[in-house]
Write an enzyme that holds these catalytic residues in place. Sequence first.
Site, PDB file in Angstrom:
ATOM      1  N   ILE A 126       3.259  -1.545   6.583  1.00 22.31           N
ATOM      2  CA  ILE A 126       1.817  -1.706   6.889  1.00 22.31           C
ATOM      3  C   ILE A 126       1.027  -2.935   7.119  1.00 22.31           C
ATOM      4  O   ILE A 126       0.224  -2.036   8.709  1.00 22.31           O
ATOM      5  CB  ILE A 126       1.332  -0.606   5.644  1.00 22.31           C
ATOM      6  CG1 ILE A 126       2.232   0.396   5.255  1.00 22.31           C
ATOM      7  CG2 ILE A 126      -0.052  -0.568   5.867  1.00 22.31           C
ATOM      8  CD1 ILE A 126       2.151   1.795   6.042  1.00 22.31           C
ATOM      9  N   ARG A 135     -13.114  -6.286   2.521  1.00 20.31           N
ATOM     10  CA  ARG A 135     -12.877  -5.746   3.788  1.00 20.31           C
ATOM     11  C   ARG A 135     -13.286  -4.163   3.540  1.00 20.31           C
ATOM     12  O   ARG A 135     -13.564  -3.260   4.497  1.00 20.31           O
ATOM     13  CB  ARG A 135     -11.722  -5.606   3.934  1.00 20.31           C
ATOM     14  CG  ARG A 135     -10.971  -6.581   3.960  1.00 20.31           C
ATOM     15  CD  ARG A 135      -9.674  -6.125   4.953  1.00 20.31           C
ATOM     16  NE  ARG A 135      -9.950  -5.215   5.459  1.00 20.31           N
ATOM     17  CZ  ARG A 135     -10.262  -4.694   7.050  1.00 20.31           C
ATOM     18  NH1 ARG A 135     -10.058  -5.726   7.409  1.00 20.31           N
ATOM     19  NH2 ARG A 135     -10.194  -3.870   7.331  1.00 20.31           N
ATOM     20  N   CYS A 168      -7.827 -10.726   7.715  1.00 23.09           N
ATOM     21  CA  CYS A 168      -7.868 -11.188   6.007  1.00 23.09           C
ATOM     22  C   CYS A 168      -6.213 -11.852   5.191  1.00 23.09           C
ATOM     23  O   CYS A 168      -5.599 -12.098   5.808  1.00 23.09           O
ATOM     24  CB  CYS A 168      -7.973 -10.427   5.068  1.00 23.09           C
ATOM     25  SG  CYS A 168      -7.156  -8.210   4.663  1.00 23.09           S
ATOM     26  N   LYS A 212      -9.783   2.013  -8.732  1.00 22.59           N
ATOM     27  CA  LYS A 212     -10.640   0.809  -7.561  1.00 22.59           C
ATOM     28  C   LYS A 212     -10.601   1.595  -6.043  1.00 22.59           C
ATOM     29  O   LYS A 212     -11.385   1.389  -5.925  1.00 22.59           O
ATOM     30  CB  LYS A 212     -10.016  -0.646  -7.118  1.00 22.59           C
ATOM     31  CG  LYS A 212     -10.633  -1.634  -6.161  1.00 22.59           C
ATOM     32  CD  LYS A 212      -9.601  -2.381  -5.789  1.00 22.59           C
ATOM     33  CE  LYS A 212      -9.016  -2.584  -5.064  1.00 22.59           C
ATOM     34  NZ  LYS A 212      -8.585  -2.778  -3.700  1.00 22.59           N
ATOM     35  N   ASN A 213      -9.138   1.953  -5.676  1.00 23.45           N
ATOM     36  CA  ASN A 213      -9.497   2.228  -4.031  1.00 23.45           C
ATOM     37  C   ASN A 213      -9.818   3.612  -3.934  1.00 23.45           C
ATOM     38  O   ASN A 213     -10.811   4.540  -2.722  1.00 23.45           O
ATOM     39  CB  ASN A 213      -8.071   2.520  -3.597  1.00 23.45           C
ATOM     40  CG  ASN A 213      -7.786   1.191  -3.251  1.00 23.45           C
ATOM     41  OD1 ASN A 213      -8.581   0.066  -2.993  1.00 23.45           O
ATOM     42  ND2 ASN A 213      -6.301   0.553  -2.680  1.00 23.45           N
ATOM     43  N   PRO A 225      -7.571  -4.746  12.013  1.00 24.76           N
ATOM     44  CA  PRO A 225      -9.046  -3.899  12.789  1.00 24.76           C
ATOM     45  C   PRO A 225      -9.845  -2.899  12.204  1.00 24.76           C
ATOM     46  O   PRO A 225      -8.975  -2.844  11.612  1.00 24.76           O
ATOM     47  CB  PRO A 225      -8.546  -3.520  14.536  1.00 24.76           C
ATOM     48  CG  PRO A 225      -7.408  -3.399  14.269  1.00 24.76           C
ATOM     49  CD  PRO A 225      -6.953  -4.555  12.483  1.00 24.76           C
ATOM     50  N   ILE A 226     -11.175  -2.230  12.430  1.00 24.55           N
ATOM     51  CA  ILE A 226     -11.265  -1.485  12.612  1.00 24.55           C
ATOM     52  C   ILE A 226     -11.697   0.160  13.686  1.00 24.55           C
ATOM     53  O   ILE A 226     -12.451   0.612  13.601  1.00 24.55           O
ATOM     54  CB  ILE A 226     -12.798  -1.414  11.484  1.00 24.55           C
ATOM     55  CG1 ILE A 226     -13.890  -2.318  12.643  1.00 24.55           C
ATOM     56  CG2 ILE A 226     -12.508  -1.979  10.122  1.00 24.55           C
ATOM     57  CD1 ILE A 226     -15.165  -1.850  11.943  1.00 24.55           C
ATOM     58  N   ARG A 270     -10.101  -8.605  -8.839  1.00 23.88           N
ATOM     59  CA  ARG A 270     -10.594  -7.789  -7.880  1.00 23.88           C
ATOM     60  C   ARG A 270     -10.338  -6.764  -7.719  1.00 23.88           C
ATOM     61  O   ARG A 270     -11.141  -5.460  -7.981  1.00 23.88           O
ATOM     62  CB  ARG A 270     -10.333  -8.244  -5.986  1.00 23.88           C
ATOM     63  CG  ARG A 270     -11.350  -9.590  -5.677  1.00 23.88           C
ATOM     64  CD  ARG A 270     -10.307  -9.424  -4.504  1.00 23.88           C
ATOM     65  NE  ARG A 270     -11.044  -8.174  -3.882  1.00 23.88           N
ATOM     66  CZ  ARG A 270     -10.775  -8.110  -2.257  1.00 23.88           C
ATOM     67  NH1 ARG A 270      -9.958  -9.319  -1.814  1.00 23.88           N
ATOM     68  NH2 ARG A 270     -10.964  -7.297  -1.657  1.00 23.88           N
ATOM     69  N   ASP A 300       0.474  -1.352  -1.077  1.00 30.44           N
ATOM     70  CA  ASP A 300       0.335  -2.216  -2.087  1.00 30.44           C
ATOM     71  C   ASP A 300       1.211  -1.603  -3.665  1.00 30.44           C
ATOM     72  O   ASP A 300       0.873  -2.628  -4.816  1.00 30.44           O
ATOM     73  CB  ASP A 300      -0.919  -0.839  -2.995  1.00 30.44           C
ATOM     74  CG  ASP A 300      -1.944  -0.892  -1.963  1.00 30.44           C
ATOM     75  OD1 ASP A 300      -1.686  -1.813  -0.955  1.00 30.44           O
ATOM     76  OD2 ASP A 300      -3.069  -0.800  -1.810  1.00 30.44           O
TER      77      ASP A 300
HETATM   78  N1  EPU Z   1      -5.472  -0.484  10.692  1.00 24.38           N
HETATM   79  C1  EPU Z   1      -5.770  -0.426  12.633  1.00 24.38           C
HETATM   80  N2  EPU Z   1      -7.042  -0.243  12.988  1.00 24.38           N
HETATM   81  C2  EPU Z   1      -7.939   0.685  12.851  1.00 24.38           C
HETATM   82  C3  EPU Z   1      -7.972   0.382  10.844  1.00 24.38           C
HETATM   83  C4  EPU Z   1      -6.509   0.695  10.476  1.00 24.38           C
HETATM   84  O1  EPU Z   1      -4.728  -1.011  13.303  1.00 24.38           O
HETATM   85  O2  EPU Z   1      -8.867   0.579  12.722  1.00 24.38           O
HETATM   86  C5  EPU Z   1      -4.202  -0.342  10.722  1.00 24.38           C
HETATM   87  C6  EPU Z   1      -4.362  -1.773   9.619  1.00 24.38           C
HETATM   88  O3  EPU Z   1      -4.787  -3.362  10.357  1.00 24.38           O
HETATM   89  C7  EPU Z   1      -2.938  -1.807   9.004  1.00 24.38           C
HETATM   90  C8  EPU Z   1      -3.065   0.088   8.728  1.00 24.38           C
HETATM   91  O4  EPU Z   1      -3.611   0.264   9.984  1.00 24.38           O
HETATM   92  O5  EPU Z   1      -1.934  -2.050   9.975  1.00 24.38           O
HETATM   93  C9  EPU Z   1      -3.007   0.722   7.596  1.00 24.38           C
HETATM   94  O6  EPU Z   1      -4.264   0.267   7.051  1.00 24.38           O
HETATM   95  P1  EPU Z   1      -5.586   1.164   6.495  1.00 24.38           P
HETATM   96  O7  EPU Z   1      -6.777   0.980   7.102  1.00 24.38           O
HETATM   97  O8  EPU Z   1      -4.605   2.311   5.867  1.00 24.38           O
HETATM   98  O9  EPU Z   1      -5.992   0.066   5.104  1.00 24.38           O
HETATM   99  P2  EPU Z   1      -7.091  -0.211   4.307  1.00 24.38           P
HETATM  100  O10 EPU Z   1      -7.719   1.037   4.679  1.00 24.38           O
HETATM  101  O11 EPU Z   1      -7.576  -0.736   5.122  1.00 24.38           O
HETATM  102  C10 EPU Z   1      -6.785   0.474   1.684  1.00 24.38           C
HETATM  103  C11 EPU Z   1      -6.746   0.079   1.100  1.00 24.38           C
HETATM  104  C12 EPU Z   1      -6.015  -1.067   0.659  1.00 24.38           C
HETATM  105  C13 EPU Z   1      -4.321  -0.690   1.249  1.00 24.38           C
HETATM  106  C14 EPU Z   1      -4.662   0.200   2.321  1.00 24.38           C
HETATM  107  C15 EPU Z   1      -3.150   1.166   2.608  1.00 24.38           C
HETATM  108  C16 EPU Z   1      -8.885   0.269   0.218  1.00 24.38           C
HETATM  109  C17 EPU Z   1     -11.016  -0.473  -0.354  1.00 24.38           C
HETATM  110  N3  EPU Z   1      -7.759  -0.352   0.650  1.00 24.38           N
HETATM  111  O12 EPU Z   1      -7.090   0.425   3.289  1.00 24.38           O
HETATM  112  O13 EPU Z   1      -5.810  -1.018  -0.735  1.00 24.38           O
HETATM  113  O14 EPU Z   1      -3.575  -1.700   1.247  1.00 24.38           O
HETATM  114  O15 EPU Z   1      -5.113   1.418   2.390  1.00 24.38           O
HETATM  115  O16 EPU Z   1      -2.689   1.522   1.681  1.00 24.38           O
HETATM  116  O17 EPU Z   1      -8.191   1.316   0.563  1.00 24.38           O
HETATM  117  C18 EPU Z   1      -5.044  -2.917  -2.342  1.00 24.38           C
HETATM  118  O18 EPU Z   1      -6.104  -2.273  -2.907  1.00 24.38           O
HETATM  119  O19 EPU Z   1      -4.644  -3.890  -3.079  1.00 24.38           O
HETATM  120  C19 EPU Z   1      -5.146  -2.651  -1.043  1.00 24.38           C
HETATM  121  C20 EPU Z   1      -5.522  -3.662   0.457  1.00 24.38           C
END
Ligand code: EPU
Length: 418
Positions: free
Chosen positions: A327, A92, A116, A22-23, A122-123, A397, A305
């Site tokens: 994380i 997201r 969530c 999925k990811n 955040p992004i 999902r 995950d």
């Molecule tokens: N973070 C920030 N600022 C940002 C981006 C991230 O503070 O701009 C923080 C997040 O809040 C978190 C940490 O950095 O505490 C890591 O988050 P990351 O951005 O790596 O997560 P993500 O990209 O939103 C993806 C997967 C998740 C998986 C995480 C960690 C996808 C679509 N989603 O999320 O998958 O848990 O990486 O490996 O690739 C799942 O499949 O169940 C799932 C949640």
Amino acid sequence: MDALRIEGGYPLRGTAHVSPAKNAVLPLMAAALLAPGESRLSRVPNLADVRTLSKLLGHLGARIAREGSSLRIDAADPAGREAPYDLVKTMRASVLVLGPLVARFGQARVSLPGGCAIGARPINLHLKGLEAMGAEVRLEHGYVDVRADRLQGARLVLDLVTVTGTENLVMAAALAKGTTVIENAAREPEVVDLIECLNSMGARIQGAGTAFLEIQGVDALRPYDYEPIPDRIEAGTLLVAAALCGGELKVEGARINHLDALVQKLREAGAEVEDDGGRGAWARGRPPARSVDARTSPYPGFPTDMQAQFMALMALGRGLSVVTETIFENRFMHVSELNRMGADIQAEGARAVVRGVRRLSGARVMATDLRASAALVLAGLAAEGTTVVSRVYHLDRGYESLETKLNGVGAKIERIKE
Ligand code: EPU
């Protein structure tokens, strides 16, 4: 609403096939926006998140068609620039359209995702990276509006490892003018898969799989014809199921080298896990597991995950295990549900102390997020009596017919309407 009714206590024997990740699929679908013309993604799993992103790409003006298990995405001339609140709120990963839209069309308007079930998420790092590449970022009415005539290559040092953040910035940099360097980039196999696909489209990206990426921007990209990698988290979930229930399971298609940290923990816990002659992974469980500690961290560390599923295994462990989540700040929602089944877990802050119990007893439990749902299904497989997991839309999902796959190897799970 659908629920799963699980009769616990059956060992798992046989072969289960792993679906594509999925990811990996989600960023690959977004990457189709980078090129004029029709991209083809094969073996796309039938998941709610894939349908949500298809809807978003359609909303942006791309034409999406399913042909068997392939997805054709025609992004010849998508006129839309906005990812609306309703879709981003549902998923997201919708923010993955940000990088491609800004890079190819110079503009994107994306609803801010908000928190969530598992954390604030955040992004800001996605936006900071785009700003460093010359984009103007404005926040208004819950949306970010990002504009740039043409993104410029830049040197980006990410404050923390972010998977979709790295993916968004790599996609943006692929079409930027000049060279972009990303330090502290995510090394997850799904990021590597995206980079390989982008390079097949004509991008010039080096360093995939390391924390240092160098991207030489190009003027245009071609559509792709690509097949995503297998889902390491689905494979890992099935391996944990074998360790928890006993029996012998082949997980066909799994890439064991994507699962090193988990495999090591499963072996420490007493399960046998091996590479199945290059065809997948093979696991033999001998419950009860030995209790071992686990601490999540970015790849190649123990995946967040897999934390909930591993905790289900430790709930029936022989001893005491400390599970630390580094994380996400709120990813222990499964703890209270597992405790309703007789587990003895105390969570405080980032740590959960799991005292192994002799038995879990079937109960009605509620899924709160994707991986928590998987953990409850696994606990139900090992529990005495009947477990009903409600709100399995969370499971749907990200897992393609998990109950069918588990039933195929001896589990007793029925999907019911509530
Ligand atoms: N973070 C920030 N600022 C940002 C981006 C991230 O503070 O701009 C923080 C997040 O809040 C978190 C940490 O950095 O505490 C890591 O988050 P990351 O951005 O790596 O997560 P993500 O990209 O939103 C993806 C997967 C998740 C998986 C995480 C960690 C996808 C679509 N989603 O999320 O998958 O848990 O990486 O490996 O690739 C799942 O499949 O169940 C799932 C949640």
